[in-house]
Scaffold this motif. Structure first.
Motif, PDB file in Angstrom:
ATOM      1  N   SER A  86       0.909  -1.136   0.057  1.00 40.99           N
ATOM      2  CA  SER A  86       0.007   0.079   0.026  1.00 40.99           C
ATOM      3  C   SER A  86       0.715   1.288   0.170  1.00 40.99           C
ATOM      4  O   SER A  86       2.039   1.383   0.489  1.00 40.99           O
ATOM      5  N   TYR A 123       0.181   3.749   1.587  1.00 37.75           N
ATOM      6  CA  TYR A 123      -0.019   4.028   3.053  1.00 37.75           C
ATOM      7  C   TYR A 123       1.261   3.356   4.026  1.00 37.75           C
ATOM      8  O   TYR A 123       1.411   3.785   4.901  1.00 37.75           O
ATOM      9  N   HIS A 171     -12.251  14.607   6.971  1.00 34.52           N
ATOM     10  CA  HIS A 171     -12.216  13.492   7.715  1.00 34.52           C
ATOM     11  C   HIS A 171     -13.553  13.998   8.820  1.00 34.52           C
ATOM     12  O   HIS A 171     -14.399  13.522   9.355  1.00 34.52           O
ATOM     13  N   LYS A 190     -16.501  11.725   9.180  1.00 35.64           N
ATOM     14  CA  LYS A 190     -16.573  11.061  10.309  1.00 35.64           C
ATOM     15  C   LYS A 190     -17.891  11.209  11.159  1.00 35.64           C
ATOM     16  O   LYS A 190     -18.887  10.334  11.530  1.00 35.64           O
ATOM     17  N   LEU A 215      -4.538  -3.091   4.520  1.00 39.77           N
ATOM     18  CA  LEU A 215      -3.781  -3.673   3.483  1.00 39.77           C
ATOM     19  C   LEU A 215      -2.212  -3.098   4.201  1.00 39.77           C
ATOM     20  O   LEU A 215      -1.305  -3.963   3.759  1.00 39.77           O
ATOM     21  N   ASP A 247      -5.641  -7.641   2.430  1.00 40.97           N
ATOM     22  CA  ASP A 247      -6.340  -6.960   1.382  1.00 40.97           C
ATOM     23  C   ASP A 247      -7.810  -7.065   1.638  1.00 40.97           C
ATOM     24  O   ASP A 247      -8.359  -7.913   2.234  1.00 40.97           O
ATOM     25  N   MET A 248      -8.610  -6.307   1.312  1.00 41.89           N
ATOM     26  CA  MET A 248     -10.055  -6.028   1.624  1.00 41.89           C
ATOM     27  C   MET A 248     -10.810  -7.210   0.952  1.00 41.89           C
ATOM     28  O   MET A 248     -12.027  -7.587   1.590  1.00 41.89           O
ATOM     29  N   SER A 301     -14.158   3.201   6.181  1.00 38.22           N
ATOM     30  CA  SER A 301     -14.260   4.669   5.894  1.00 38.22           C
ATOM     31  C   SER A 301     -13.350   5.079   4.790  1.00 38.22           C
ATOM     32  O   SER A 301     -12.251   4.770   5.119  1.00 38.22           O
ATOM     33  N   LEU A 302     -13.695   5.482   3.644  1.00 42.38           N
ATOM     34  CA  LEU A 302     -13.000   5.941   2.755  1.00 42.38           C
ATOM     35  C   LEU A 302     -11.786   4.933   2.058  1.00 42.38           C
ATOM     36  O   LEU A 302     -10.620   5.253   2.128  1.00 42.38           O
ATOM     37  N   TYR A 348     -10.009   2.302  -3.439  1.00 43.34           N
ATOM     38  CA  TYR A 348      -8.505   2.030  -3.804  1.00 43.34           C
ATOM     39  C   TYR A 348      -8.943   0.670  -4.711  1.00 43.34           C
ATOM     40  O   TYR A 348      -7.734   0.081  -5.134  1.00 43.34           O
TER      41      TYR A 348
HETATM   42  C1  LIG Z   1      -7.904   7.154   3.564  1.00 41.77           C
HETATM   43  S1  LIG Z   1      -7.139   5.976   4.389  1.00 41.77           S
HETATM   44  C2  LIG Z   1      -8.728   5.616   5.697  1.00 41.77           C
HETATM   45  C3  LIG Z   1      -8.103   4.976   6.975  1.00 41.77           C
HETATM   46  C4  LIG Z   1      -9.232   5.166   7.874  1.00 41.77           C
HETATM   47  N1  LIG Z   1     -10.338   4.288   7.629  1.00 41.77           N
HETATM   48  C5  LIG Z   1      -9.552   6.671   8.324  1.00 41.77           C
HETATM   49  O1  LIG Z   1     -10.565   6.837   7.679  1.00 41.77           O
HETATM   50  O2  LIG Z   1      -8.652   7.078   9.062  1.00 41.77           O
HETATM   51  C6  LIG Z   1      -7.259   4.526   3.275  1.00 41.77           C
HETATM   52  C7  LIG Z   1      -6.909   3.224   3.700  1.00 41.77           C
HETATM   53  O3  LIG Z   1      -7.166   1.922   2.882  1.00 41.77           O
HETATM   54  C8  LIG Z   1      -6.371   1.232   2.992  1.00 41.77           C
HETATM   55  N2  LIG Z   1      -6.315   0.248   1.947  1.00 41.77           N
HETATM   56  C9  LIG Z   1      -5.956   0.992   0.693  1.00 41.77           C
HETATM   57  N3  LIG Z   1      -6.011  -0.234  -0.190  1.00 41.77           N
HETATM   58  C10 LIG Z   1      -6.466  -1.316   0.619  1.00 41.77           C
HETATM   59  C11 LIG Z   1      -6.883  -2.560   0.199  1.00 41.77           C
HETATM   60  N4  LIG Z   1      -6.498  -3.093  -1.105  1.00 41.77           N
HETATM   61  N5  LIG Z   1      -7.266  -3.561   1.120  1.00 41.77           N
HETATM   62  C12 LIG Z   1      -7.512  -3.016   2.333  1.00 41.77           C
HETATM   63  N6  LIG Z   1      -7.067  -1.819   2.798  1.00 41.77           N
HETATM   64  C13 LIG Z   1      -6.666  -0.774   1.736  1.00 41.77           C
HETATM   65  C14 LIG Z   1      -4.915   2.082   3.121  1.00 41.77           C
HETATM   66  O4  LIG Z   1      -3.832   1.236   3.623  1.00 41.77           O
HETATM   67  C15 LIG Z   1      -5.664   3.059   4.285  1.00 41.77           C
HETATM   68  O5  LIG Z   1      -5.217   2.991   5.417  1.00 41.77           O
END
Ligand SMILES: C[S@@+](CC[C@H](N)C(=O)[O-])C[C@H]1O[C@@H](n2cnc3c(N)ncnc32)[C@H](O)[C@@H]1O
Length: 251
Positions: A3, A5, A24, A29, A71, A92-93, A109-110, A114
């Motif tokens: 990621s 991130y 957020h 939120k 991720l 992974d989601m 959330s958000l 991706y």
């Molecule tokens: C915008 S952040 C949001 C984090 C948290 N939910 C928040 O609102 O603070 C996006 C998150 O999605 C995760 N992410 C991106 N692709 C993903 C995937 N394929 N599977 C799981 N998580 C994923 C990133 O690592 C990151 O933590």
């Protein structure tokens, strides 16, 4: 798959915890919170939990258990350090480390933007939810995020539309109708990639998933947003930034 991130985890955690992510804090939120009712006796999954700040929000509703997945293994490490009493997993989601029919509420959330296709994620969340369970997620609103965008020295422009001049090629700003991978820079230096997809793809994916739409929200900023950034408040009050779906796995 790694990621972004992970690569920029320290920067993300700093932004999350310094209170500067006003979209957020004062828009998304509160709207998500507004959609949660008592979670007493319920098993909860926080999908895309990041560095864990949303655990605070979820535990206000007294769930029986919370599992967080994301991720980014670096963000998961940080979440685990902050909340040692809960379980966190890096995955992974589309592949959750949970058995069939084992959770009542999935909060995300958000994160969905991706993925180019939501089909595999819907299938996975449907598998782990108990009948009657809820999948609540927020994501980018396709109207705002499909717009042409330019950011030059503090001048941020987003336009979805066209100029059609007689005897000339039209100038088209943005691309709403096509599923597109977009690259962007947030907070001056946080580089991200995500997907835009139109409602014409989102709704058929939901229908195919067998989930039923219980609610749909296009959140407006809270009043506090106005006192912190009146200009962004005006924009967010008219042009949607995010959207929220509440889906139910029918009994
Ligand atoms: C915008 S952040 C949001 C984090 C948290 N939910 C928040 O609102 O603070 C996006 C998150 O999605 C995760 N992410 C991106 N692709 C993903 C995937 N394929 N599977 C799981 N998580 C994923 C990133 O690592 C990151 O933590």
């Amino acid at each position: 798959m790694k990621s972004v991130y992970d690569e920029q985890s320290e920067r993300w955690i700093e932004m999350k915890r310094n209170g500067k992510n006003i979209n957020h804090i004062y828009l998304e939120k509160p709207a998500m919170k507004n959609k949660i009712s008592d979670l007493g006796g319920k098993d909860v999954l926080c999908l895309g939990v990041g560095s864990g700040e949303e655990i605070e929000l979820l535990r206000e509703f007294h769930p029986k258990s919370i599992v967080g997945t994301d991720l980014s293994s670096k963000l998961i490490e940080s979440a685990q350090l902050s909340f040692p009493e809960y379980e966190f997993y890096a995955c992974d989601m589309e592949n959750q480390p949970l058995i069939n029919n084992s959770v009542d509420f999935v909060y995300s959330s958000l994160v969905m933007h991706y993925k180019k296709s939501w089909e595999a994620t819907f299938k996975e969340i449907y598998r782990i939810l108990r009948p009657g369970g809820i999948f609540l997620f927020s994501t980018h609103h396709p109207v705002r995020w499909s717009a042409y965008q330019s950011k030059i020295k503090g001048h941020n422009k987003r336009i979805l539309g066209y100029d059609k001049l007689k005897d000339k090629e039209p100038i088209i700003y943005g691309d709403y109708l096509n599923n597109t991978k977009l690259t962007d820079v947030w907070f001056g230096d946080f580089e991200v990639e995500y997907y835009h997809k139109p409602f014409g793809e989102i709704i058929p994916e939901i229908i195919k998933s067998k989930f039923v739409i219980a609610d749909f929200v296009e959140p407006k900023p809270t009043k506090q947003f106005e006192s912190i950034d009146p200009k962004a408040y005006k924009v967010n009050n008219k042009i949607p930034l995010f959207m929220i779906f509440e889906l139910i796995k029918q009994s």
